[in-house]
Each structure stands twice: as structure tokens, then as C-alpha cells.
Design a protein around this motif. Sequence first.
Motif, short mmCIF file in Angstrom:
data_model
loop_
_atom_site.label_atom_id
_atom_site.label_comp_id
_atom_site.label_asym_id
_atom_site.label_seq_id
_atom_site.Cartn_x
_atom_site.Cartn_y
_atom_site.Cartn_z
N ASN A 148 1.21 -1.73 -0.18
CA ASN A 148 -0.46 0.02 0.03
C ASN A 148 1.16 1.68 0.01
O ASN A 148 0.35 1.82 -0.55
N ASP A 149 2.44 1.10 0.07
CA ASP A 149 3.20 2.29 -0.32
C ASP A 149 3.17 3.03 -1.24
O ASP A 149 2.69 4.46 -1.02
N ILE A 150 3.27 1.92 -2.28
CA ILE A 150 4.01 2.52 -3.58
C ILE A 150 2.62 3.00 -4.14
O ILE A 150 2.84 4.56 -4.74
N TYR A 151 1.20 2.92 -3.64
CA TYR A 151 0.23 3.41 -4.71
C TYR A 151 -0.24 4.97 -3.93
O TYR A 151 -0.64 5.44 -4.49
N TYR A 152 0.21 4.81 -2.66
CA TYR A 152 0.13 6.28 -1.53
C TYR A 152 0.99 7.12 -2.41
O TYR A 152 0.92 8.40 -2.54
N THR A 153 1.82 6.90 -2.92
CA THR A 153 2.62 8.02 -3.16
C THR A 153 3.29 8.45 -3.94
O THR A 153 2.79 9.47 -4.78
N LEU A 154 2.82 7.20 -4.69
CA LEU A 154 2.11 7.74 -6.67
C LEU A 154 1.03 8.30 -7.07
O LEU A 154 0.89 9.38 -6.98
N LYS A 155 0.13 7.90 -6.19
CA LYS A 155 -1.62 8.81 -5.97
C LYS A 155 -1.01 10.70 -5.42
O LYS A 155 -1.24 11.19 -6.40
N ASN A 156 -0.16 10.71 -4.21
CA ASN A 156 -0.04 11.74 -3.86
C ASN A 156 1.34 12.72 -5.17
O ASN A 156 1.11 13.94 -5.79
N LEU A 157 2.13 12.27 -5.52
CA LEU A 157 2.91 12.19 -6.93
C LEU A 157 2.10 13.48 -8.05
O LEU A 157 2.23 14.38 -8.39
N VAL A 158 1.09 12.30 -8.61
CA VAL A 158 0.22 11.87 -9.79
C VAL A 158 -0.53 13.58 -9.10
O VAL A 158 -1.18 15.05 -9.72
N LEU A 159 -1.52 13.57 -7.84
CA LEU A 159 -2.10 15.28 -7.63
C LEU A 159 -1.32 16.11 -7.50
O LEU A 159 -1.19 17.40 -7.72
N GLU A 160 -0.06 16.24 -6.97
CA GLU A 160 0.75 17.12 -7.06
C GLU A 160 1.42 17.69 -8.63
O GLU A 160 1.33 19.31 -9.03
N LEU A 161 1.31 16.69 -9.45
CA LEU A 161 1.41 16.99 -11.08
C LEU A 161 0.68 17.48 -11.33
O LEU A 161 0.59 18.64 -12.03
#
Length: 297
Positions: free
Chosen positions: A132-145
Amino acid sequence: MNYISLYQRELVTNHYHPKVFAYYFKQWESYNMPFHAHKEVEIMYVINGRCTVDTEDESISMKKGDFILLDSNVYHRLIVEKDSPCRMLNVEFSFIPKEGCFPSIKDLAMENSNLAEFLLLGRPYAVLKDPNDIYYTLKNLVLELDKKEKDKEIVIQLHLAQLLIQISRMVMEERKNERDYQQANVYVKKTIEYLHQNYDCNIQVKDIGDTVNIHPGYLHRIFKKQTGFTIMEYLTSLRMEKAKMLLADTDIPVIEISYYVGINSRQYFSNLFKKHSNMTPIEYRKSVSQDIVKFSS
């Protein structure tokens, strides 16, 4: 612009930052993508459903929580079966010369041993199960982008650094587990060989541990994990099979068979044999003899 492989030595000798060039959420309904390659590194993450990612070497089945990290210029394709939709998050990134004050990949690798080792692997792709760590990091990355703020770059770098460190930790832990498993296989194999060579002796786990040069408690755990039996259970089963062979193929008196298989108590041997074969040693020898007579007739 020159695109850099995830494992190109230049990443740890000069100063570069990761930069996202493409990202998207997509619901694939039924799709058979042709083989292709990107100049960027790509992460394909399965949010829901199932899919298959083919590389030139293998076909990889992926489900919710699985993701694949593909290095640049690795040929691959995505297959989604009809009536089995798959929702995915894809991020494509490469590396550019360091801009601003955020640490470069080289700086991060100097402080993080997992990342440093990971960047030297040279693996064309890695398939991993997300805790679950990777998904949340990816999601936060995309939200920031997706944000319009001009000062978002340092937060993006923070998420990218976190992502690379998380993935490198997962890959290196997986490699360690693989090495531990392979070493455990060696210990278990040596133990089995020892048991087959010495089943007629008085054996204790400590003796085997001394022979294969490993702590007996650890040996007991890995043997049970890999074979499904304790060492003594395996030894007992081996002794019973040897006893059956002696009862069937030799004229050794039944009362002496126990000593031939390393059991000093005749009563204990008889009880063990009955437990394993549902008959006493005498009954077993008679049944084998009757079978031979029937076959001869």
C-alpha cells in the motif's frame, strides 16, 4: 534530450533529478497492445482488475496491488482480456541535470544503501506486490503534478525520491529473501543427504546442525518450512520406508529390524511401524509374502 536508464552509472557519478514526463489513470476494457518501448522509465500499477504484461522474456500476470517497474527501452505490451476490465496508474519518468536545492539521485544514494545497491542492479524490470505504500506515494505524486502552483517542484522531487527509495527497499529485501531461500535450500538438501546416509545411527538435530554448520534451532525452522515436516518426522518416515524394504526383501529376523534402522527399542519400533503402515512389522512381512505367492501363482 538524452534519456538515462535507471541503472546508468552516470546517475551515481553526476547530479540528476528524476522528472515525470507522462502519467495517467486509465480503465482498460479489452485491449491487446503491440510491443513497444519507452525512452522513459515506466511504472504500471494495477489499481483494480487483472491484466498481463508481456516482456521479451516472460508473460507476467498482474492483479490489484501489483506493479511493474520497467527500465527505459525495455520492450513490453499490455493485454487486458475481454469482459475483465483493469484500472491502472502509469507514470513515466526519466532524469535531468539537477536543478534547485533538492538532493540529486547521487546524494540520495550516498545516504541510502538500498538505493545505492538498487541502482547497480541493471534489471530490465521488477515485478512487485505493493504493501500500500507505493500506491499512496504515486497518488500523491500525481495529485501534486496536477496542481497549478509554480513552487510545486520541490514537493514533486520529494515524492519521486520517496518512490525510488521505497521501491529500492522492496527490491533489495526481495533479493535478500531469495538469497536466504537459496541458502536454506542448501542446508535442507545437506540435511536430507545426512539423514539418508546416517538413518541407522542415533541422530539428534544438534549433530546435523554441527555437520551442516548451522544453529540447530534455525535448521529446524527452515527444514519444517521447506518440507512440511520436522527433521525427526522426516527421519522417522525414512526409517519406516527402510524397514519396509528390509522386511520385504531380506530374511533379517523381525526382532532385529529395528536396530538396522537406528531404533534401539523393539517395542518403540513396532509402535512406530504400526502407526505408519497400519500393521505390525510381522503382519507387514506376511502380507508381502502372500502378495509374492499370489503373483507367482
